[in-house]
Design a protein around this motif. Structure first.
Motif, PDB file in Angstrom:
ATOM      1  N   PRO A  27       0.843  -1.212  -0.259  1.00 20.21           N
ATOM      2  CA  PRO A  27       0.085   0.061   0.053  1.00 20.21           C
ATOM      3  C   PRO A  27       0.711   1.318   0.060  1.00 20.21           C
ATOM      4  O   PRO A  27       0.478   2.106  -0.675  1.00 20.21           O
ATOM      5  N   VAL A  28       1.894   1.344   0.484  1.00 19.65           N
ATOM      6  CA  VAL A  28       2.896   2.415   0.532  1.00 19.65           C
ATOM      7  C   VAL A  28       3.297   2.923  -0.769  1.00 19.65           C
ATOM      8  O   VAL A  28       3.307   3.730  -1.314  1.00 19.65           O
ATOM      9  N   THR A  29       3.675   1.825  -1.533  1.00 16.38           N
ATOM     10  CA  THR A  29       4.083   1.650  -2.954  1.00 16.38           C
ATOM     11  C   THR A  29       3.105   2.382  -3.743  1.00 16.38           C
ATOM     12  O   THR A  29       3.009   3.166  -4.613  1.00 16.38           O
ATOM     13  N   ALA A  30       1.424   1.800  -3.456  1.00 14.46           N
ATOM     14  CA  ALA A  30       0.373   2.356  -4.082  1.00 14.46           C
ATOM     15  C   ALA A  30       0.288   3.806  -4.000  1.00 14.46           C
ATOM     16  O   ALA A  30       0.050   4.599  -4.754  1.00 14.46           O
ATOM     17  N   LEU A  31       0.545   4.322  -2.797  1.00 15.61           N
ATOM     18  CA  LEU A  31       0.341   5.658  -2.516  1.00 15.61           C
ATOM     19  C   LEU A  31       1.638   6.455  -3.407  1.00 15.61           C
ATOM     20  O   LEU A  31       1.413   7.550  -3.734  1.00 15.61           O
ATOM     21  N   ALA A  32       2.773   5.867  -3.303  1.00 16.32           N
ATOM     22  CA  ALA A  32       4.004   6.439  -3.988  1.00 16.32           C
ATOM     23  C   ALA A  32       3.465   6.451  -5.575  1.00 16.32           C
ATOM     24  O   ALA A  32       3.936   7.755  -6.270  1.00 16.32           O
ATOM     25  N   VAL A  33       2.911   5.700  -6.131  1.00 17.76           N
ATOM     26  CA  VAL A  33       2.782   5.619  -7.541  1.00 17.76           C
ATOM     27  C   VAL A  33       1.573   6.850  -7.664  1.00 17.76           C
ATOM     28  O   VAL A  33       1.631   7.740  -8.718  1.00 17.76           O
ATOM     29  N   ARG A  34       0.480   7.054  -6.855  1.00 20.69           N
ATOM     30  CA  ARG A  34      -0.502   7.859  -7.204  1.00 20.69           C
ATOM     31  C   ARG A  34       0.223   9.469  -6.716  1.00 20.69           C
ATOM     32  O   ARG A  34       0.193  10.424  -7.794  1.00 20.69           O
ATOM     33  N   LEU A  35       1.094   9.718  -5.871  1.00 21.51           N
ATOM     34  CA  LEU A  35       1.935  10.968  -5.603  1.00 21.51           C
ATOM     35  C   LEU A  35       2.672  11.245  -6.957  1.00 21.51           C
ATOM     36  O   LEU A  35       2.671  12.385  -7.415  1.00 21.51           O
ATOM     37  N   ARG A  36       3.223  10.238  -7.497  1.00 20.57           N
ATOM     38  CA  ARG A  36       4.340  10.451  -8.745  1.00 20.57           C
ATOM     39  C   ARG A  36       3.472  11.017  -9.797  1.00 20.57           C
ATOM     40  O   ARG A  36       3.465  11.587 -10.573  1.00 20.57           O
ATOM     41  N   GLU A  37       2.357  10.227  -9.932  1.00 20.02           N
ATOM     42  CA  GLU A  37       1.409  10.538 -11.062  1.00 20.02           C
ATOM     43  C   GLU A  37       0.601  11.998 -11.306  1.00 20.02           C
ATOM     44  O   GLU A  37       0.615  12.724 -12.335  1.00 20.02           O
ATOM     45  N   LEU A  38       0.664  12.580  -9.793  1.00 20.67           N
ATOM     46  CA  LEU A  38       0.363  13.752  -9.752  1.00 20.67           C
ATOM     47  C   LEU A  38       1.551  14.836  -9.641  1.00 20.67           C
ATOM     48  O   LEU A  38       1.174  16.207  -9.464  1.00 20.67           O
ATOM     49  N   GLY A  39       2.625  14.316 -10.106  1.00 23.53           N
ATOM     50  CA  GLY A  39       3.957  15.238 -10.539  1.00 23.53           C
ATOM     51  C   GLY A  39       4.624  15.558  -9.219  1.00 23.53           C
ATOM     52  O   GLY A  39       5.556  16.427  -9.585  1.00 23.53           O
ATOM     53  N   ASN A  40       4.683  14.748  -8.334  1.00 22.94           N
ATOM     54  CA  ASN A  40       5.552  14.822  -7.216  1.00 22.94           C
ATOM     55  C   ASN A  40       6.817  14.019  -7.203  1.00 22.94           C
ATOM     56  O   ASN A  40       6.909  13.020  -7.983  1.00 22.94           O
ATOM     57  N   ASP A  41       7.837  14.310  -6.467  1.00 15.53           N
ATOM     58  CA  ASP A  41       8.924  13.624  -6.158  1.00 15.53           C
ATOM     59  C   ASP A  41       9.009  12.657  -5.152  1.00 15.53           C
ATOM     60  O   ASP A  41       8.733  13.167  -3.895  1.00 15.53           O
ATOM     61  N   VAL A  42       8.954  11.418  -5.206  1.00 12.43           N
ATOM     62  CA  VAL A  42       8.592  10.589  -4.048  1.00 12.43           C
ATOM     63  C   VAL A  42       9.804   9.338  -4.123  1.00 12.43           C
ATOM     64  O   VAL A  42      10.287   9.009  -4.890  1.00 12.43           O
ATOM     65  N   GLU A  43      10.338   9.160  -2.455  1.00 14.08           N
ATOM     66  CA  GLU A  43      11.051   8.060  -2.148  1.00 14.08           C
ATOM     67  C   GLU A  43      10.334   7.249  -1.301  1.00 14.08           C
ATOM     68  O   GLU A  43       9.758   7.562  -0.546  1.00 14.08           O
ATOM     69  N   VAL A  44      10.566   5.858  -1.469  1.00 18.85           N
ATOM     70  CA  VAL A  44       9.956   4.634  -0.276  1.00 18.85           C
ATOM     71  C   VAL A  44      11.099   4.462   0.420  1.00 18.85           C
ATOM     72  O   VAL A  44      12.135   3.716  -0.202  1.00 18.85           O
TER      73      VAL A  44
END
Length: 388
Positions: free
Chosen positions: A16-33
């Motif tokens: 689920p953390v990865t799922a959130l990361a994918v959505r955040l990236r799709e919205l144009g954000n820089d994401v690290e897990v």
């Protein structure tokens, strides 16, 4: 915006953390897990930056530990989390802790002036007079009166006490004041609940942010062997225990129960390395699989009761048999029973499986109510934090 999402849990938290990361990236954000090394392929395969923390869980959880070993492992984990999260959080605007025992994330957020959000994947891991705490170290609390439940939650703080000195030593290195209540420090003032509101509603008191479950879209094809098996007969029964350490007896019991009812079986090996005891053509053994695609083609799903598997099974509209082992799994078993979409049991028998199979219509109805947009809703809400 820059987000750091951190977990030290098993796949039930990393996915689920990865799922959130994918959505955040799709919205144009820089994401690290930040997650255990077991899940590097899961994270990077979805195009997300990855930083490993702690040991390989599959190997570490296979080793029996004494209480002294456990205390030492907790201390090492706290120090490792502070080291890794501090380094990975450079310039982050928001830090999200996914799941329990996230000792460093809030402190690091405090030290760099970032927003902090703690997200639970199950209602009964957050204090409430309306439910008992999750199972910890083999002890399975039982729901009682509101007073009984609150007393159990008070005792629940004990599980976090052993990490306090180490946590405060690490906070001191960041120039932060010591804290007394480790559990409430981790949960924060406004925790989020990343669980489906039909399957696992928040019972109160008060309102909290319940986004729906963070589901990762899975587009992987099923293997040719599995496709051929599914096409060659009636929908089978799925049996899998995920990262739980099941026994060969559990697998053989499930196969025997299904065969008594004239059902075929798909057996997932999982971390227990489960295997079939014969090579009959009514069963197949598989490894890692796209559960979203597979579950829709089964007659019933027998599993350990993890939040993700329970939600995926419910969304597929198939009845379930939950075999809880630890933590929140007993809760999910009770929710499956509450909704009458399956059964919770200590073992699979033909009788239990037959009861679950008789709930196919109920399971299909609940599936129409399960949300699939929880990760997107959470991502949008996190982005709004910059305006608070």
């Amino acid at each position: 915006m820059r987000f750091l999402l951190s977990t030290i849990g098993s796949r039930g938290e990393a996915q689920p953390v990865t799922a959130l990361a994918v959505r955040l990236r799709e919205l144009g954000n820089d994401v690290e897990v930040v997650a255990p090394p077991d899940f590097e392929e899961l994270v990077t395969g979805n195009g997300i930056g990855f930083t490993p923390v702690g040991p390989n869980l599959r190997t570490a959880t296979a080793v029996k530990t004494t209480p002294d070993d456990l205390r030492r492992l907790v201390e090492e984990s706290v120090r490792e989390q502070f080291r890794v999260v501090t380094r990975a959080a450079d310039r982050a605007d928001v830090l999200v802790a996914g799941g329990a025992l996230q000792h460093a994330t809030r402190s690091v957020a405090e030290s760099i002036g970032a927003h902090y959000v703690y997200a639970s994947f199950c209602a009964n891991t957050l204090p409430s007079p309306h439910h008992a705490p999750p199972a910890m170290l083999g002890r399975v609390p039982v729901n009682g009166t509101p007073e009984d439940n609150l007393a159990q939650w008070d005792r629940h703080r004990h599980y976090f006490t052993s990490s306090r000195d180490t946590l405060n030593a690490e906070r001191a290195k960041l120039g932060l004041a010591p804290i007394d209540d480790v559990r409430d420090h981790i949960f924060g003032d406004s925790p989020w609940l990343a669980a489906d509101p039909v399957l696992g509603p928040w019972p109160g008191p008060g309102d909290l942010v319940q986004t729906g479950a963070w589901l990762l879209d899975d587009h992987r094809p099923l293997s040719p062997d599995l496709e051929a098996f599914l096409d060659d007969g009636e929908p089978p029964v799925y049996f899998g225990l995920g990262s739980m350490r099941g026994t060969p007896d559990m697998a053989s019991q499930a196969v025997e129960a299904a065969r008594e009812l004239g059902r075929r079986v798909v057996l997932q090996r999982g971390w227990a390395d489960l295997e079939l005891t014969d090579d009959a053509k009514d069963c197949i053994t598989i490894g890692e699989v796209n559960q979203q695609a597979l579950f829709r083609r089964t007659a019933a799903i027998v599993h350990h009761g993890g939040a993700g598997t329970t939600t995926t099974a419910a969304a597929a509209g198939r009845p379930q048999v939950v075999l809880p082992h630890m933590y929140d799994q007993y809760y999910w078993g009770s929710q499956v029973e509450r909704l009458n979409i399956g059964r919770s049991a200590t073992a699979v028998t033909a009788e239990v499986l037959a009861e679950a199979l008789g709930l196919t219509e109920e399971a299909a109805e609940v599936a129409t109510q399960v949300r699939t947009d929880g990760a997107r809703a959470a991502a949008e809400r996190l982005m709004a934090l910059q305006f608070d």
